[in-house]
Design an enzyme around this catalytic site. Structure first.
Site, mmCIF file in Angstrom:
data_model
loop_
_atom_site.group_PDB
_atom_site.id
_atom_site.type_symbol
_atom_site.label_atom_id
_atom_site.label_comp_id
_atom_site.label_asym_id
_atom_site.label_seq_id
_atom_site.Cartn_x
_atom_site.Cartn_y
_atom_site.Cartn_z
ATOM 1 N N PRO A 236 -3.760 -0.777 18.748
ATOM 2 C CA PRO A 236 -3.462 -1.150 17.358
ATOM 3 C C PRO A 236 -3.802 -0.075 16.320
ATOM 4 O O PRO A 236 -3.580 -0.275 15.134
ATOM 5 C CB PRO A 236 -4.300 -2.410 17.135
ATOM 6 N N TYR B 160 -9.198 4.868 8.017
ATOM 7 C CA TYR B 160 -9.407 5.138 9.447
ATOM 8 C C TYR B 160 -10.459 6.240 9.516
ATOM 9 O O TYR B 160 -10.283 7.302 8.920
ATOM 10 C CB TYR B 160 -8.126 5.646 10.118
ATOM 11 N N LYS C 126 1.290 -0.887 15.035
ATOM 12 C CA LYS C 126 2.694 -0.937 15.463
ATOM 13 C C LYS C 126 3.101 -2.202 16.203
ATOM 14 O O LYS C 126 4.291 -2.515 16.276
ATOM 15 C CB LYS C 126 2.985 0.267 16.380
ATOM 16 N N HIS D 85 0.846 -1.194 0.000
ATOM 17 C CA HIS D 85 0.000 0.000 0.000
ATOM 18 C C HIS D 85 0.883 1.246 0.000
ATOM 19 O O HIS D 85 1.828 1.337 0.785
ATOM 20 C CB HIS D 85 -0.904 0.016 1.244
ATOM 21 N N TYR E 298 3.731 6.058 10.145
ATOM 22 C CA TYR E 298 2.875 4.922 9.781
ATOM 23 C C TYR E 298 3.673 3.846 9.033
ATOM 24 O O TYR E 298 3.562 2.660 9.329
ATOM 25 C CB TYR E 298 1.717 5.424 8.919
HETATM 26 P P1 FAS Z 1 3.146 -12.654 21.042
HETATM 27 O O1 FAS Z 1 2.114 -12.429 22.113
HETATM 28 O O2 FAS Z 1 2.733 -12.648 19.622
HETATM 29 O O3 FAS Z 1 3.872 -14.060 21.286
HETATM 30 C C1 FAS Z 1 4.195 -14.497 22.572
HETATM 31 C C2 FAS Z 1 4.214 -16.016 22.551
HETATM 32 O O4 FAS Z 1 4.730 -16.498 23.800
HETATM 33 C C3 FAS Z 1 2.819 -16.606 22.401
HETATM 34 O O5 FAS Z 1 2.773 -17.505 21.316
HETATM 35 C C4 FAS Z 1 2.568 -17.310 23.734
HETATM 36 O O6 FAS Z 1 1.812 -18.489 23.577
HETATM 37 C C5 FAS Z 1 3.982 -17.613 24.192
HETATM 38 N N1 FAS Z 1 4.114 -17.737 25.653
HETATM 39 C C6 FAS Z 1 3.621 -16.905 26.589
HETATM 40 N N2 FAS Z 1 3.988 -17.343 27.823
HETATM 41 C C7 FAS Z 1 4.722 -18.483 27.647
HETATM 42 C C8 FAS Z 1 5.349 -19.409 28.525
HETATM 43 N N3 FAS Z 1 5.311 -19.238 29.846
HETATM 44 N N4 FAS Z 1 6.006 -20.456 27.996
HETATM 45 C C9 FAS Z 1 6.087 -20.639 26.646
HETATM 46 N N5 FAS Z 1 5.496 -19.796 25.752
HETATM 47 C C10 FAS Z 1 4.817 -18.724 26.255
HETATM 48 N N6 FAS Z 1 -0.767 -5.513 16.490
HETATM 49 C C11 FAS Z 1 -0.901 -4.766 15.368
HETATM 50 O O7 FAS Z 1 0.087 -4.187 14.910
HETATM 51 N N7 FAS Z 1 -2.119 -4.661 14.741
HETATM 52 C C12 FAS Z 1 -3.231 -5.313 15.213
HETATM 53 O O8 FAS Z 1 -4.296 -5.209 14.644
HETATM 54 C C13 FAS Z 1 -3.129 -6.113 16.360
HETATM 55 N N8 FAS Z 1 -4.213 -6.812 16.816
HETATM 56 C C14 FAS Z 1 -4.086 -7.576 17.949
HETATM 57 C C15 FAS Z 1 -5.175 -8.317 18.448
HETATM 58 C C16 FAS Z 1 -5.047 -9.085 19.609
HETATM 59 C C17 FAS Z 1 -6.246 -9.865 20.129
HETATM 60 C C18 FAS Z 1 -3.806 -9.135 20.292
HETATM 61 C C19 FAS Z 1 -3.654 -9.944 21.571
HETATM 62 C C20 FAS Z 1 -2.712 -8.428 19.798
HETATM 63 C C21 FAS Z 1 -2.845 -7.645 18.613
HETATM 64 N N9 FAS Z 1 -1.767 -6.930 18.095
HETATM 65 C C22 FAS Z 1 -1.865 -6.169 16.977
HETATM 66 C C23 FAS Z 1 -0.495 -6.954 18.732
HETATM 67 C C24 FAS Z 1 0.234 -8.220 18.332
HETATM 68 O O9 FAS Z 1 0.290 -8.338 16.943
HETATM 69 C C25 FAS Z 1 1.572 -8.194 19.027
HETATM 70 O O10 FAS Z 1 2.171 -6.912 18.946
HETATM 71 C C26 FAS Z 1 2.550 -9.207 18.511
HETATM 72 O O11 FAS Z 1 1.933 -10.464 18.507
HETATM 73 C C27 FAS Z 1 3.776 -9.148 19.424
HETATM 74 O O12 FAS Z 1 4.588 -10.226 19.154
HETATM 75 P P2 FAS Z 1 5.409 -10.965 20.334
HETATM 76 O O13 FAS Z 1 6.075 -9.947 21.148
HETATM 77 O O14 FAS Z 1 6.190 -12.023 19.664
HETATM 78 O O15 FAS Z 1 4.304 -11.579 21.310
HETATM 79 C C1 PHB Z 2 -5.450 -5.044 10.518
HETATM 80 O O1 PHB Z 2 -5.540 -5.190 9.279
HETATM 81 O O2 PHB Z 2 -5.693 -5.970 11.330
HETATM 82 C C2 PHB Z 2 -5.047 -3.706 11.067
HETATM 83 C C3 PHB Z 2 -4.559 -2.745 10.204
HETATM 84 C C4 PHB Z 2 -4.181 -1.508 10.718
HETATM 85 C C5 PHB Z 2 -4.317 -1.256 12.072
HETATM 86 C C6 PHB Z 2 -4.813 -2.238 12.934
HETATM 87 C C7 PHB Z 2 -5.186 -3.468 12.426
HETATM 88 O O3 PHB Z 2 -3.962 -0.048 12.564
#
Ligand code: FAS
Ligand code: PHB
Length: 396
Positions: free
Chosen positions: A295, A204, A299, A75, A387
């Site tokens: 989100p 947005y 980021k 994009h 962004y």
């Molecule tokens: P993660 O949380 O991805 O990974 C951590 C891992 O550690 C998990 O797989 C977990 O199972 C494991 N773990 C935890 N405790 C443990 C233990 N004791 N032993 C072994 N393993 C363990 N970010 C965006 O940019 N845009 C979004 O739209 C967005 N939507 C999101 C929606 C939701 C519901 C959530 C929860 C997050 C969202 N995020 C979004 C943020 C998300 O993308 C995180 O920033 C990203 O997954 C971060 O990556 P990690 O730091 O690797 O952590």
């Molecule tokens: C998504 O596509 O899940 C998304 C994109 C942009 C955002 C948050 C979520 O800021």
């Protein structure tokens, strides 16, 4: 008892843990990953969808971007809408050609897991890290449970890539950091639907009824979000009500929202959280274990990968030059981008979410900001460069 010896023990197979392990292996450094969930679970967990330029560049340099290049959607701009008035922020013109790529986090995880396993990388799924010990010595250990058997990873460094609910941050001595937390008075209701996106680029939108975001996953799957109250629940939101509300909030003259079968719904609270120390002895944190951003700025995943880049710089300095200098500067280096991401995510959240009634001072500030974006190249540039992600060198 499984006794495993390695150089770097990694807790968590999210974007942070997997990117770190692959990057270290490319540099001849051995690591082992513990992941408490199954492979099937982590490869199907719907989360982020937007990759910054830096993240795509890193995945390309690691040789894990083949599917991303094939399926990712580049994009070159984003639409911002306020009470039905829509403006486009062009990335090419304002950032010298940097862009974002839309590619679901679960696809990133599939690519990283496949690369790690195919290259002989060691990962234990459904292995719960229970305790991190001796992290103040040069020989920290991770105690874990896998297949009902106790295990221990004996290593030089432990990296907590275990997300907000992991044990990494909870292991850091409380007196070693300050905690910052901000809960927003609203949540996001997110859907995935079998329908072609109604816009080539993300939208947005601020509306009197609340925020809405139009995103996508492919040319026939749309990803959309609605601002809802924190105490709201999915039971209150029929498919019809969701589509009706999205059409109202995203609507602008001459544009129509396409609808289709919704196949996933979830509600996620909005919060900003972080601590200001990412190291204690030989224990380091990366990603959501150290910080959470709303989100709205897209980021979360990208910040996790940026932390890993700084950690790899430090671990390479240690193993190649026997120096802890870069590692001991990891927190200071990483915090510059983390605070920048917190500020940008907060800016986008405050600008586009309904918080006070029209006519209030708060609302008038939001409207004034939007009007300024529409007329100021300088202001639009600040949004564009944050962004798509600021280059690493700007913080050096
Ligand atoms: P993660 O949380 O991805 O990974 C951590 C891992 O550690 C998990 O797989 C977990 O199972 C494991 N773990 C935890 N405790 C443990 C233990 N004791 N032993 C072994 N393993 C363990 N970010 C965006 O940019 N845009 C979004 O739209 C967005 N939507 C999101 C929606 C939701 C519901 C959530 C929860 C997050 C969202 N995020 C979004 C943020 C998300 O993308 C995180 O920033 C990203 O997954 C971060 O990556 P990690 O730091 O690797 O952590
Ligand atoms: C998504 O596509 O899940 C998304 C994109 C942009 C955002 C948050 C979520 O800021």
């Amino acid at each position: 008892m499984k006794n495993i010896k390695t150089q770097v023990g990694i807790i968590g197979a999210g974007p942070a843990g997997l990117t770190l392990a692959i990057w270290l292996k490319k540099n001849g450094i051995d690591s082992v990953i513990l992941e408490r969930k199954s492979r099937e679970y982590i490869e199907n967990r719907t989360r982020a969808g937007l990759l910054e330029q830096n993240t795509v560049d890193i995945f390309k340099s690691l040789g894990v971007a083949d599917r991303l290049i094939e399926k990712g959607l580049e994009h070159h701009g984003v639409f911002l809408s306020f009470n039905g008035k829509r403006v486009r922020v062009p990335f090419d013109e304002l950032t010298g050609g940097r862009k974002i790529t839309v590619y679901g986090q679960q696809e990133v995880i599939k690519d990283l897991v496949a690369d790690w396993i195919s290259s002989g990388g060691k990962i234990y799924f459904e292995a719960q890290a229970e305790r991190i010990e001796d992290f103040e010595t040069n020989n920290p250990k991770i105690k874990f449970i896998h297949e009902e058997e106790e295990g221990m990873i004996d290593c030089d460094f432990v990296i907590g890539c275990d997300g907000f609910h992991g044990i990494g941050r909870k292991t850091l001595p409380k007196e070693s950091y300050t905690e910052y937390s901000h809960c927003y008075p609203f949540s996001w209701l997110g859907i995935l639907a079998h329908v072609a996106p109604s816009s080539e680029e993300l939208i947005y939108a601020y509306h009197e009824n609340g925020f809405a975001l139009s995103s996508l996953r492919s040319e026939n799957i749309s990803r959309l979000y609605l601002q809802v109250d924190n105490n709201d629940s999915l039971e209150n939101w029929s498919d019809e009500r969701i589509w009706e509300e999205l059409a109202i909030r995203l609507g602008t003259e001459g544009w129509e929202l396409k609808t289709g079968p919704i196949f996933e719904k979830s509600i996620t609270p909005m919060r900003g959280f972080m601590i200001d120390n990412l190291q204690f002895g030989r224990l380091f944190l990366a990603g959501d274990s150290a910080h959470i951003v709303p989100p709205t700025g897209g980021k979360g995943l990208n910040l996790a990968v940026a932390d890993v880049k700084h950690l790899v710089d430090g671990l390479l300095d240690f193993y190649k030059n026997n120096s802890m200098e870069t590692l001991n500067g990891y927190t200071e280096t990483a915090l510059k981008r983390i605070w920048r991401a917190q500020d940008f995510s907060n800016f986008m959240t405050a600008l586009f979410h309904k918080q006070e009634e029209h006519g209030s001072f708060q609302y008038s500030m939001q409207a004034a900001k939007f009007d300024y974006i529409a007329i100021s190249k300088a202001y639009a540039t600040t949004i564009a460069e944050n962004y798509v992600g600021l280059p690493f060198e700007v913080f050096e």
